[in-house]
Design an enzyme around this catalytic site. Structure first.
Site, short mmCIF file in Angstrom:
data_model
loop_
_atom_site.label_atom_id
_atom_site.label_comp_id
_atom_site.label_asym_id
_atom_site.label_seq_id
_atom_site.Cartn_x
_atom_site.Cartn_y
_atom_site.Cartn_z
N ASP A 326 0.07 8.38 3.13
CA ASP A 326 -0.71 7.52 2.25
C ASP A 326 -0.21 7.70 0.82
OD1 ASP A 326 -3.06 5.78 2.11
OD2 ASP A 326 -3.93 7.37 0.88
N GLU A 355 3.59 4.72 2.19
CA GLU A 355 3.34 3.71 1.17
C GLU A 355 4.10 4.12 -0.09
OE1 GLU A 355 -1.15 2.07 1.84
OE2 GLU A 355 -0.99 3.98 0.81
#
Ligand code: CA
Length: 652
Positions: A326, A355
């Site tokens: 993340d 990400e």
């Protein structure tokens, strides 16, 4: 401020936490500035008072230790840590399991939690990242809706339930995953997170889980008994084993970028301020690059070690196949590269992606951040291609903005660029400056994930006056682009049956359902039958991709050589030829976003493997010479080697 701590105290032992054996447990905590630490032992996680208090002793590198003799399997424990004169009780940051709501750690005989046959199974094979087909799934969403007919609704154990069907008799659950053909399930946060009250799991609660509490402990609300720390461990393992038995890899979504709590987190209570980044070296001026109140200081020696220890632990103890990071822009690239090195040593089939952005500003220098635009500094890790997503369906944050499949015009060159994996391509020299990687193995191609609108809901906003049939064509074209592009394909669970997250009333859709009720989030298994044609299309695309190496090239030179874009095509149509496939002598792909058919010409006889209705590994029909391609559709033509040999024989 903390570099001195690192040079003076960094510890490289692999024994932090409670190391269990049948006759003793050795507790170790790294806390170089703590003034005192006492271990508290409890019989159950509901006890208010410990049955023993045991002072620890400080040794080298600021590591506090204590050996407790006897068999402590199943005993709960906490640490009472004194920092700057203040005594606080905390769970061990290295705790391997926990009691209800993650407040107490548990000493655990992990081997006893292994399902029968556990040792004989291992990681799924993955030769190249581009061989993966990723499927993002939330554990509760998978099984909570009544349409799935699961016994273990919302639990890890729903994954062991085979033979289930929906109202129309179509397979659901793990059988569905197998039928669809994906290679890896990417589980949204499954470690212990904070916001679901585990003491009250019969009362419906929902969260995505991006609010980490205990990184090395499975989430309790997904277990059948959150009050027994063994239940979550044993059931998590049974889930992994069930998926591995079907040949499906398990990827964990990990969120080492921030924690739910800051001042009250186990990290702060153990060593105030050390684990989090601050602005301007000011101890309590926490930076907030996550948008969640803090960010972990991944570049500090013992934070980096913690993250890597945790990843290695999940991979070795739970046989996790890969990791999704993340807000990876908040990690420094040295940590991510070192994590890959260590994990790859254990499992050469590991996959890592994340990400490539942050959720706010961060003191971490730009060049060290694992941002998409810095992808070349972490060559073994892939990044979500938001460029792909937005080019195909329109800007993610502008509900009505269109993309290639739903009516935007003039984006053909960008479509070419994303179809070749976002790498420089010799036919697209003007677009080189937008490429952020040199290998398709770093590009995760997707049009839908848990964040933002589902593809189907986005198409409602962009094309509300179009018929359902027409929007289905757009959905299928988008799916074809995901699975026929160079790179790593990724879909969200349920995308294959037009997943939708409508608010009550059905005229508006949830773009951020992180704590929305099950009614919005859950997979509605009857949709699989309602949109069976769409499901079959996704399934066929996956099968085709897996069968043909030309869709899964893994380096730049290969793509430069073997992917060739065609000129002089009808307006807005993009077409390319793929060479050097394992089966086809030549593969031809066309994408037609126009809502009218176009005329094309085949130089020779080809099988049609994909059109607007069907996708698969068997040809639907043959084409030769002039033919017509449907509006809003993809077409894949293939000519097998042996067919050419046969033709040659005839000519001779
Ligand atoms: Ca929890």
């Amino acid at each position: 401020m903390f570099s001195e701590i690192d040079s003076k105290y960094a510890y490289d032992g692999s024994d932090l936490g409670a190391v269990y054996s049948k006759d003793k447990t050795v507790f170790k905590v790294w806390a170089p500035l703590a003034e005192n630490i006492v271990i508290r032992l409890y019989h159950t996680c509901k006890d208010e008072k410990p049955y023993r208090n045991l002072p620890m002793e400080k040794g080298k590198n600021g590591v506090w230790a204590k050996t407790v003799f006897g068999n402590l399997d199943g005993v709960y424990y906490t640490y009472l840590v004194t920092n700057e004169g203040v005594e606080q009780e905390t769970i061990d940051i290295y705790a391997k399991s926990a009691g209800v709501n993650g407040a107490m750690g548990m000493v655990i005989d992990l081997e006893k939690c292994n399902p029968a046959g556990w040792d004989s199974q291992t990681y799924v094979p993955l030769e190249h990242y581009t061989d993966a087909c990723l499927y993002e799934l939330h554990i509760r969403d998978f099984s909570i809706d009544p349409s799935g007919n699961f016994c273990y609704k919302g639990r890890f154990l729903a994954f062991i339930e085979k033979g289930l069907v929906n109202a129309a008799g179509d397979s659901v659950g793990i059988d569905h995953l197998k039928e669809l053909g994906i290679t890896h399930v990417h589980l949204m946060p499954a470690y212990d997170y904070a916001t679901v009250d585990e003491s009250d799991v019969h009362h419906p609660q929902f969260n995505w889980g991006y609010d980490p509490q205990n990184y090395n402990v499975p989430e309790g609300s997904y277990s059948t008994n959150p009050f027994d720390g063994k239940s979550r461990v044993a059931e998590f393992k049974r889930m992994v084993y069930a998926l591995h038995k079907e040949g499906i890899g398990v990827i964990m979504d990990v969120v080492y970028n921030h924690t739910y709590a800051t001042a009250d987190s186990c990290f702060t209570k153990t060593f105030p301020c050390y684990y989090y980044r601050q602005w301007d070296g000011k101890k309590n001026l926490y930076s907030n690059g996550s948008g969640c109140g803090n960010e972990l200081a991944t570049e500090r020696a013992m934070v980096r070690k913690y993250i890597i220890d945790s990843l290695v632990y999940w991979m070795t103890e739970y046989k996790i196949d890969g990791f999704r990071f993340d807000l990876m822009g908040l990690y420094d690239n040295e940590t991510i590269n070192e994590a890959y090195r260590r994990l790859h040593e254990i499992n050469p089939n590991v996959i890592m992606y994340g990400e490539g952005w942050t959720g706010g500003d961060t003191p971490l220098p730009w060049e060290k951040r694992c941002m998409k635009l810095n992808a070349r500094f972490t060559p073994d890790v892939a990044y979500f291609s938001d460029d792909f997503r937005d080019t195909v369906k329109g800007n993610n944050f502008e509900n009505k903005q269109k993309g290639y499949v739903n009516g935007a015009q003039g984006s053909e060159d960008y479509v070419k660029e994303i179809m070749s994996g976002r790498i420089p391509h010799p036919q697209l020299p003007n677009l080189d400056k937008y490429s952020w990687t040199d290998t398709p193995a770093q590009t995760v191609n997707y049009v839908e994930a848990h964040d933002n609108l589902t593809l189907w809901d986005k198409l409602y906003y962009t094309n509300s006056t179009d018929s359902v049939e027409k929007r289905i064509k757009m959905d299928k074209l988008a799916a074809a682009m995901v699975f026929l592009a160079q790179g790593i394909p990724f879909i969200q669970a349920g995308q294959e049956f037009l997943r939708s997250k409508p608010f009550p009333g059905g005229m508006a859709f949830d773009h951020n359902s992180y704590k929305s009720p099950d009614a919005i989030n859950s997979l509605k298994w009857n949709r699989k039958s309602e949109y069976k044609d769409v499901f079959n299309y996704y399934k066929g695309l996956i099968a085709l991709r897996k069968a043909h190496s030309a869709f899964r090239m893994y380096d730049k030179a290969q793509i430069a050589e073997d992917l060739y874009y065609l000129d002089n095509l009808p307006q807005h149509v993009v077409g390319f030829i793929l060479k050097n496939d394992n089966i086809f002598e030549e593969t031809v792909v066309f994408l037609n976003p126009n809502d009218y058919p176009v005329k094309l010409h085949a130089f020779g006889e080809y099988g049609v493997y994909v059109d607007g209705c069907y996708a698969g590994t068997e040809p639907i029909r043959m084409v030769c010479g002039d033919y017509e391609m449907d509006g809003i559709s993809a077409i894949v033509l293939g000519r097998k080697r042996e067919e050419i040999f046969e033709n040659d024989a005839v000519t001779d």
